[in-house]
Design a protein around this motif. Structure first.
Motif, PDB file in Angstrom:
ATOM      1  N   LEU A 261       0.814  -1.213   0.000  1.00 51.20           N
ATOM      2  CA  LEU A 261       0.000   0.000   0.000  1.00 51.20           C
ATOM      3  C   LEU A 261       0.853   1.270   0.000  1.00 51.20           C
ATOM      4  CD1 LEU A 261      -2.736  -0.912   2.653  1.00 51.20           C
ATOM      5  CD2 LEU A 261      -2.973  -0.911   0.155  1.00 51.20           C
ATOM      6  N   GLU A 262       2.143   1.141   0.306  1.00 50.89           N
ATOM      7  CA  GLU A 262       2.996   2.308   0.509  1.00 50.89           C
ATOM      8  C   GLU A 262       4.047   2.436  -0.586  1.00 50.89           C
ATOM      9  OE1 GLU A 262       4.588   1.415   4.299  1.00 50.89           O
ATOM     10  OE2 GLU A 262       2.741   1.867   5.392  1.00 50.89           O
ATOM     11  N   GLN A 263       4.223   3.655  -1.059  1.00 53.92           N
ATOM     12  CA  GLN A 263       5.235   3.917  -2.083  1.00 53.92           C
ATOM     13  C   GLN A 263       5.893   5.267  -1.798  1.00 53.92           C
ATOM     14  OE1 GLN A 263       3.699   4.058  -6.071  1.00 53.92           O
ATOM     15  NE2 GLN A 263       5.643   4.752  -6.957  1.00 53.92           N
ATOM     16  N   LEU A 264       7.197   5.249  -1.551  1.00 57.70           N
ATOM     17  CA  LEU A 264       7.928   6.483  -1.324  1.00 57.70           C
ATOM     18  C   LEU A 264       8.060   7.237  -2.634  1.00 57.70           C
ATOM     19  CD1 LEU A 264      10.366   4.819   1.139  1.00 57.70           C
ATOM     20  CD2 LEU A 264       9.086   6.895   1.680  1.00 57.70           C
ATOM     21  N   VAL A 265       7.810   8.539  -2.594  1.00 57.43           N
ATOM     22  CA  VAL A 265       7.747   9.339  -3.818  1.00 57.43           C
ATOM     23  C   VAL A 265       8.573  10.613  -3.651  1.00 57.43           C
ATOM     24  CG1 VAL A 265       5.509   8.471  -4.597  1.00 57.43           C
ATOM     25  CG2 VAL A 265       5.598  10.394  -3.008  1.00 57.43           C
ATOM     26  N   ASP A 266       8.980  11.186  -4.784  1.00 58.71           N
ATOM     27  CA  ASP A 266       9.742  12.438  -4.800  1.00 58.71           C
ATOM     28  C   ASP A 266       8.893  13.550  -5.402  1.00 58.71           C
ATOM     29  OD1 ASP A 266      12.387  11.708  -3.758  1.00 58.71           O
ATOM     30  OD2 ASP A 266      12.507  10.409  -5.521  1.00 58.71           O
ATOM     31  N   ALA A 267       9.039  14.739  -4.853  1.00 66.13           N
ATOM     32  CA  ALA A 267       8.301  15.896  -5.377  1.00 66.13           C
ATOM     33  C   ALA A 267       8.914  16.414  -6.672  1.00 66.13           C
ATOM     34  CB  ALA A 267       8.267  17.005  -4.335  1.00 66.13           C
ATOM     35  N   HIS A 268      10.179  16.071  -6.923  1.00 66.86           N
ATOM     36  CA  HIS A 268      10.859  16.559  -8.120  1.00 66.86           C
ATOM     37  C   HIS A 268      10.141  16.081  -9.388  1.00 66.86           C
ATOM     38  CE1 HIS A 268      14.094  18.042 -10.582  1.00 66.86           C
ATOM     39  NE2 HIS A 268      14.281  16.844 -11.125  1.00 66.86           N
ATOM     40  N   ASN A 269       9.728  17.028 -10.187  1.00 73.20           N
ATOM     41  CA  ASN A 269       9.011  16.740 -11.443  1.00 73.20           C
ATOM     42  C   ASN A 269       7.670  16.030 -11.211  1.00 73.20           C
ATOM     43  OD1 ASN A 269      10.983  17.913 -13.092  1.00 73.20           O
ATOM     44  ND2 ASN A 269      12.165  15.998 -13.195  1.00 73.20           N
ATOM     45  N   ASN A 270       7.098  16.174 -10.024  1.00 70.90           N
ATOM     46  CA  ASN A 270       5.791  15.585  -9.737  1.00 70.90           C
ATOM     47  C   ASN A 270       4.922  16.669  -9.086  1.00 70.90           C
ATOM     48  OD1 ASN A 270       3.530  14.170  -8.710  1.00 70.90           O
ATOM     49  ND2 ASN A 270       4.720  12.280  -8.544  1.00 70.90           N
ATOM     50  N   PRO A 271       4.157  17.402  -9.878  1.00 68.35           N
ATOM     51  CA  PRO A 271       3.372  18.524  -9.343  1.00 68.35           C
ATOM     52  C   PRO A 271       2.395  18.129  -8.246  1.00 68.35           C
ATOM     53  CG  PRO A 271       3.448  18.591 -11.746  1.00 68.35           C
ATOM     54  CD  PRO A 271       4.026  17.261 -11.342  1.00 68.35           C
ATOM     55  N   GLU A 272       1.834  16.924  -8.331  1.00 65.80           N
ATOM     56  CA  GLU A 272       0.870  16.525  -7.308  1.00 65.80           C
ATOM     57  C   GLU A 272       1.552  16.337  -5.956  1.00 65.80           C
ATOM     58  OE1 GLU A 272      -2.784  13.853  -7.818  1.00 65.80           O
ATOM     59  OE2 GLU A 272      -1.328  12.483  -6.877  1.00 65.80           O
ATOM     60  N   VAL A 273       2.687  15.666  -5.946  1.00 64.90           N
ATOM     61  CA  VAL A 273       3.418  15.481  -4.690  1.00 64.90           C
ATOM     62  C   VAL A 273       3.868  16.832  -4.142  1.00 64.90           C
ATOM     63  CG1 VAL A 273       5.426  14.418  -3.591  1.00 64.90           C
ATOM     64  CG2 VAL A 273       4.158  13.163  -5.344  1.00 64.90           C
ATOM     65  N   GLN A 274       4.327  17.700  -5.029  1.00 66.12           N
ATOM     66  CA  GLN A 274       4.763  19.026  -4.588  1.00 66.12           C
ATOM     67  C   GLN A 274       3.606  19.805  -3.961  1.00 66.12           C
ATOM     68  OE1 GLN A 274       8.156  20.394  -4.862  1.00 66.12           O
ATOM     69  NE2 GLN A 274       7.075  21.512  -3.252  1.00 66.12           N
ATOM     70  N   ALA A 275       2.419  19.691  -4.551  1.00 68.92           N
ATOM     71  CA  ALA A 275       1.247  20.374  -4.007  1.00 68.92           C
ATOM     72  C   ALA A 275       0.890  19.833  -2.630  1.00 68.92           C
ATOM     73  CB  ALA A 275       0.060  20.225  -4.957  1.00 68.92           C
ATOM     74  N   ALA A 276       0.996  18.502  -2.463  1.00 64.11           N
ATOM     75  CA  ALA A 276       0.713  17.887  -1.165  1.00 64.11           C
ATOM     76  C   ALA A 276       1.708  18.371  -0.109  1.00 64.11           C
ATOM     77  CB  ALA A 276       0.753  16.370  -1.280  1.00 64.11           C
ATOM     78  N   GLU A 277       2.976  18.443  -0.481  1.00 61.26           N
ATOM     79  CA  GLU A 277       4.004  18.862   0.467  1.00 61.26           C
ATOM     80  C   GLU A 277       3.867  20.337   0.827  1.00 61.26           C
ATOM     81  OE1 GLU A 277       7.451  15.552  -0.624  1.00 61.26           O
ATOM     82  OE2 GLU A 277       7.795  17.662  -1.098  1.00 61.26           O
ATOM     83  N   ASP A 278       3.558  21.166  -0.135  1.00 59.55           N
ATOM     84  CA  ASP A 278       3.365  22.592   0.141  1.00 59.55           C
ATOM     85  C   ASP A 278       2.210  22.801   1.116  1.00 59.55           C
ATOM     86  OD1 ASP A 278       5.437  23.168  -1.582  1.00 59.55           O
ATOM     87  OD2 ASP A 278       4.158  23.798  -3.239  1.00 59.55           O
ATOM     88  N   LEU A 279       1.111  22.073   0.894  1.00 64.34           N
ATOM     89  CA  LEU A 279      -0.051  22.194   1.766  1.00 64.34           C
ATOM     90  C   LEU A 279       0.267  21.686   3.166  1.00 64.34           C
ATOM     91  CD1 LEU A 279      -3.045  22.930   2.045  1.00 64.34           C
ATOM     92  CD2 LEU A 279      -3.604  20.596   1.294  1.00 64.34           C
ATOM     93  N   ALA A 280       0.992  20.571   3.243  1.00 59.68           N
ATOM     94  CA  ALA A 280       1.353  20.002   4.543  1.00 59.68           C
ATOM     95  C   ALA A 280       2.205  20.975   5.351  1.00 59.68           C
ATOM     96  CB  ALA A 280       2.105  18.687   4.348  1.00 59.68           C
ATOM     97  N   LEU A 281       3.148  21.634   4.696  1.00 58.84           N
ATOM     98  CA  LEU A 281       4.014  22.579   5.393  1.00 58.84           C
ATOM     99  C   LEU A 281       3.219  23.782   5.900  1.00 58.84           C
ATOM    100  CD1 LEU A 281       6.878  23.228   6.291  1.00 58.84           C
ATOM    101  CD2 LEU A 281       7.290  24.267   4.039  1.00 58.84           C
ATOM    102  N   ARG A 282       2.271  24.252   5.100  1.00 59.81           N
ATOM    103  CA  ARG A 282       1.400  25.349   5.550  1.00 59.81           C
ATOM    104  C   ARG A 282       0.623  24.947   6.802  1.00 59.81           C
ATOM    105  NH1 ARG A 282      -2.746  26.922   1.219  1.00 59.81           N
ATOM    106  NH2 ARG A 282      -3.401  28.330   2.904  1.00 59.81           N
ATOM    107  N   ALA A 283       0.069  23.740   6.795  1.00 59.10           N
ATOM    108  CA  ALA A 283      -0.712  23.270   7.939  1.00 59.10           C
ATOM    109  C   ALA A 283       0.172  23.118   9.173  1.00 59.10           C
ATOM    110  CB  ALA A 283      -1.389  21.946   7.594  1.00 59.10           C
ATOM    111  N   TRP A 284       1.354  22.565   9.001  1.00 57.60           N
ATOM    112  CA  TRP A 284       2.299  22.357  10.105  1.00 57.60           C
ATOM    113  C   TRP A 284       2.625  23.679  10.797  1.00 57.60           C
ATOM    114  CZ3 TRP A 284       4.120  18.227  12.624  1.00 57.60           C
ATOM    115  CH2 TRP A 284       5.306  18.331  13.341  1.00 57.60           C
TER     116      TRP A 284
END
Length: 359
Positions: A261-284
């Motif tokens: 069920l788990e897959q480690l992913v990179d934000a580099h060249n992946n807009p969806e992952v980057q969007a998730a990380e940006d939102l997570a940092l804002r919430a944190w």
């Protein structure tokens, strides 16, 4: 100069099971190997570690005056009773002015309550799934509001919650405790029955009703505090196979053999992952979380990311916990991770930081 002395707090899964608590009661508690690994990683960073235990043991140590020998506290204590149980050890530490690693008691209590967390996120303009809250003290004998559907209709998100499926869970649990296959509800009768089951099992706790999100899900790991906080990396929860159910339950989250069920992913060249990380940092940063933790994000059918919840008290079990696996994927060992967590904490305590430098 003598090393900094860190008092270490935790609840042992095996100890509480031996006292008669069920597996589900103890699902958030730490395995002995986690306790040993954290203590060893702290020692490997040059700290003296005093193994204490739970909040009752803390009370006993304070009564004996032993706390006066501690420089710093490190608590992974989840607590056993109450909606603010994760804040019990930090709250007592703060009452006695004992510096501690990780977020303060107020933040820990807030983040454990998913409904109140969503209210704060909305205040900051941070997207979270539309929701309604079934209050802990409400039941169907209420003279005015007799059904869950009527409660939902009074929510500011009533229009968005008209369409099923919806998702229900107890507001103040972790490790997917209280989440079962019936948590995804597809009609009003399932909503009423599901909430009634949860109210019976989690008496005195509010129930969260929210829009069921169908997009990709990510758990984002973070290190640091405030403007110093940064994303460590992300892990995607893969729901491509319908057999897996589409969401984490107490079973598929905590049982062995679900690595697919788990897959480690990179934000580099992946807009969806980057969007998730940006939102997570804002919430944190908005919730003022400290040192280390995770933020869970899932995308809706509209392609937009929403914060599911924040976890400022993350699992630290080697080869198991999402945070630890994410750190290892990015070349950060357990020892390095714990060292960076304490370094982040010491930024808040200049005297201890100087003492550490003088060691």
């Amino acid at each position: 100069m003598a090393p900094l002395v860190i008092a270490f707090f935790y609840e042992s899964f095996s100890l509480y099971r031996s006292r008669g608590y069920s597996v589900e009661d103890c699902v958030e508690l730490d395995q002995d190997q986690t306790i040993e690994a954290v203590a060893q990683s702290l020692r490997s960073n040059g700290y003296e570690v005093v193994l204490v235990g739970d909040v009752k043991e803390l009370v006993s140590r304070i009564a004996n005056g032993e706390h006066e020998l501690w420089d710093l506290a490190f608590s992974i204590s989840e607590g056993i009773y109450g909606a603010g149980r994760e804040a019990q050890v930090p709250g007592l530490l703060e009452a006695y002015r004992i510096p501690h690693v990780l977020s303060d008691a107020a933040t820990l209590a807030l983040c454990l309550d998913k409904g109140k967390t969503k209210m704060i996120l909305e205040h900051h303009g941070i997207p979270t799934a539309p929701f309604a809250i079934v209050p802990a003290l409400w039941d169907s004998y209420d003279p005015i509001i007799k059904t869950v559907s009527q409660l939902v209709e009074r929510s500011v998100h009533a229009e968005e919650l008209k369409d099923f499926p919806l998702f229900i869970k107890p507001a103040c649990e972790g490790s997917s405790k209280g989440i079962y296959p019936f948590s995804r509800v597809t009609c009003p009768s399932e909503l009423e029955a599901g909430v009634k089951k949860l109210q019976s099992q989690f008496f005195g706790q509010s129930i969260l009703v929210e829009k069921y999100l169908t997009g990709n899900e990510y758990t984002v790991s973070l290190l640091g505090t405030g403007s110093y906080a940064k994303v460590l990396g992300s892990l995607q929860i893969n729901w491509s196979n319908p057999v897996d159910g589409g969401f984490l339950t107490i079973s598929n989250k905590n049982e062995e053999g679900n690595d697919h069920l788990e897959q480690l992913v990179d934000a580099h060249n992946n807009p969806e992952v980057q969007a998730a990380e940006d939102l997570a940092l804002r919430a944190w940063r908005a919730l003022e979380c400290c040192d280390v933790g995770r933020v869970d994000v899932r995308f809706g059918a509209n392609g937009k990311p929403y914060v599911l919840e924040l976890n400022p008290l993350p699992g630290l079990r080697p080869q198991w916990s999402n945070l630890v696996k994410t750190a290892e994927y990015h070349g950060i060992s357990h020892k390095m991770l714990l060292g960076r967590v304490v370094d982040s904490c010491l930024q808040r305590y200049p005297d201890l930081r100087q003492k550490r430098r003088d060691m």
